[in-house]
Scaffold this motif. Structure first.
Motif, PDB file in Angstrom:
ATOM      1  N   MET A   1       0.955  -1.284  -0.080  1.00 42.49           N
ATOM      2  CA  MET A   1       0.053  -0.064  -0.115  1.00 42.49           C
ATOM      3  C   MET A   1       0.785   1.315   0.246  1.00 42.49           C
ATOM      4  O   MET A   1       0.539   2.241  -0.603  1.00 42.49           O
ATOM      5  CB  MET A   1      -0.850   0.077   0.951  1.00 42.49           C
ATOM      6  N   PHE A   2       2.034   1.219   0.862  1.00 37.99           N
ATOM      7  CA  PHE A   2       2.878   2.241   0.841  1.00 37.99           C
ATOM      8  C   PHE A   2       3.488   2.428  -0.596  1.00 37.99           C
ATOM      9  O   PHE A   2       3.465   3.684  -0.931  1.00 37.99           O
ATOM     10  CB  PHE A   2       4.079   2.140   1.802  1.00 37.99           C
ATOM     11  N   GLU A   3       3.987   1.584  -1.240  1.00 34.32           N
ATOM     12  CA  GLU A   3       4.610   1.875  -2.473  1.00 34.32           C
ATOM     13  C   GLU A   3       3.690   2.160  -3.726  1.00 34.32           C
ATOM     14  O   GLU A   3       3.941   3.036  -4.518  1.00 34.32           O
ATOM     15  CB  GLU A   3       5.272   0.432  -3.115  1.00 34.32           C
ATOM     16  N   VAL A  18      -2.197   1.693  13.874  1.00 35.02           N
ATOM     17  CA  VAL A  18      -2.754   0.376  13.753  1.00 35.02           C
ATOM     18  C   VAL A  18      -3.497   0.065  15.359  1.00 35.02           C
ATOM     19  O   VAL A  18      -2.572  -0.070  16.183  1.00 35.02           O
ATOM     20  CB  VAL A  18      -1.951  -0.772  13.029  1.00 35.02           C
ATOM     21  N   GLN A  19      -4.817  -0.044  15.255  1.00 38.88           N
ATOM     22  CA  GLN A  19      -5.485  -0.608  16.323  1.00 38.88           C
ATOM     23  C   GLN A  19      -5.706  -2.159  15.966  1.00 38.88           C
ATOM     24  O   GLN A  19      -6.309  -2.378  15.048  1.00 38.88           O
ATOM     25  CB  GLN A  19      -6.770   0.216  16.542  1.00 38.88           C
ATOM     26  N   GLU A  46      -6.692   0.727  10.249  1.00 41.80           N
ATOM     27  CA  GLU A  46      -5.403   1.444  10.159  1.00 41.80           C
ATOM     28  C   GLU A  46      -5.993   2.796   9.902  1.00 41.80           C
ATOM     29  O   GLU A  46      -6.875   3.166   9.072  1.00 41.80           O
ATOM     30  CB  GLU A  46      -4.602   1.081   9.050  1.00 41.80           C
ATOM     31  N   THR A  47      -5.255   3.950  10.370  1.00 43.14           N
ATOM     32  CA  THR A  47      -5.412   5.427   9.951  1.00 43.14           C
ATOM     33  C   THR A  47      -4.019   5.708   9.317  1.00 43.14           C
ATOM     34  O   THR A  47      -2.978   5.349   9.881  1.00 43.14           O
ATOM     35  CB  THR A  47      -5.511   6.249  11.220  1.00 43.14           C
ATOM     36  N   VAL A  55      -4.290  13.163   7.990  1.00 39.79           N
ATOM     37  CA  VAL A  55      -4.869  11.856   7.685  1.00 39.79           C
ATOM     38  C   VAL A  55      -5.452  11.810   6.164  1.00 39.79           C
ATOM     39  O   VAL A  55      -6.089  12.623   5.839  1.00 39.79           O
ATOM     40  CB  VAL A  55      -6.268  11.473   8.606  1.00 39.79           C
ATOM     41  N   ILE A  56      -4.909  10.830   5.901  1.00 41.40           N
ATOM     42  CA  ILE A  56      -5.144  10.619   4.286  1.00 41.40           C
ATOM     43  C   ILE A  56      -6.062   9.056   3.870  1.00 41.40           C
ATOM     44  O   ILE A  56      -6.172   9.025   2.695  1.00 41.40           O
ATOM     45  CB  ILE A  56      -3.863  10.876   3.209  1.00 41.40           C
ATOM     46  N   GLY A  57      -6.167   8.457   5.098  1.00 44.51           N
ATOM     47  CA  GLY A  57      -7.091   7.454   4.604  1.00 44.51           C
ATOM     48  C   GLY A  57      -7.131   6.328   5.624  1.00 44.51           C
ATOM     49  O   GLY A  57      -6.510   6.746   6.651  1.00 44.51           O
ATOM     50  N   TRP A  58      -8.202   5.741   5.491  1.00 47.08           N
ATOM     51  CA  TRP A  58      -8.391   4.327   6.489  1.00 47.08           C
ATOM     52  C   TRP A  58      -8.610   2.986   6.101  1.00 47.08           C
ATOM     53  O   TRP A  58      -9.094   3.047   4.727  1.00 47.08           O
ATOM     54  CB  TRP A  58      -9.844   4.760   7.253  1.00 47.08           C
ATOM     55  N   SER A  59      -8.322   2.208   6.544  1.00 45.72           N
ATOM     56  CA  SER A  59      -8.395   0.849   6.188  1.00 45.72           C
ATOM     57  C   SER A  59      -8.626  -0.335   7.108  1.00 45.72           C
ATOM     58  O   SER A  59      -8.200   0.008   8.263  1.00 45.72           O
ATOM     59  CB  SER A  59      -7.386   0.441   5.301  1.00 45.72           C
TER      60      SER A  59
END
Length: 75
Positions: A1-3, A18-19, A46-47, A55-59
């Motif tokens: 996801m980072f790449e 990450v929770q 994940e935030t 903050v640019i996203g959640w998953s």
């Protein structure tokens, strides 16, 4: 996801917080993992943050704890 974010997003993901949420597969919680009913799994909430802490996203990601474990460093 980072790449992926470096190549295709306006802002790349710098880090994630990450929770870890324990869950049990069943009527109240459903996962796409191949688990028996009432078998435990971890759900990662994940935030996603940019380099300037925006903050640019959640998953969320479901993890079968039989195959993946996590280690936490506290210093």
């Amino acid at each position: 996801m980072f790449e992926f974010s470096k190549r295709y997003c306006r802002l790349p993901i710098d880090h994630a917080v990450v929770q870890l949420v324990p869950r049990k597969n069943g009527a109240d919680e459903v996962t796409m993992l191949e688990l028996e009913r009432d078998e435990p799994f971890l759900r990662l909430h994940e935030t996603l943050y940019s380099g300037n802490a925006a903050v640019i996203g959640w998953s969320f990601i479901d993890v079968n704890s039989r195959y993946v474990t996590f280690e936490v460093f506290r210093g």
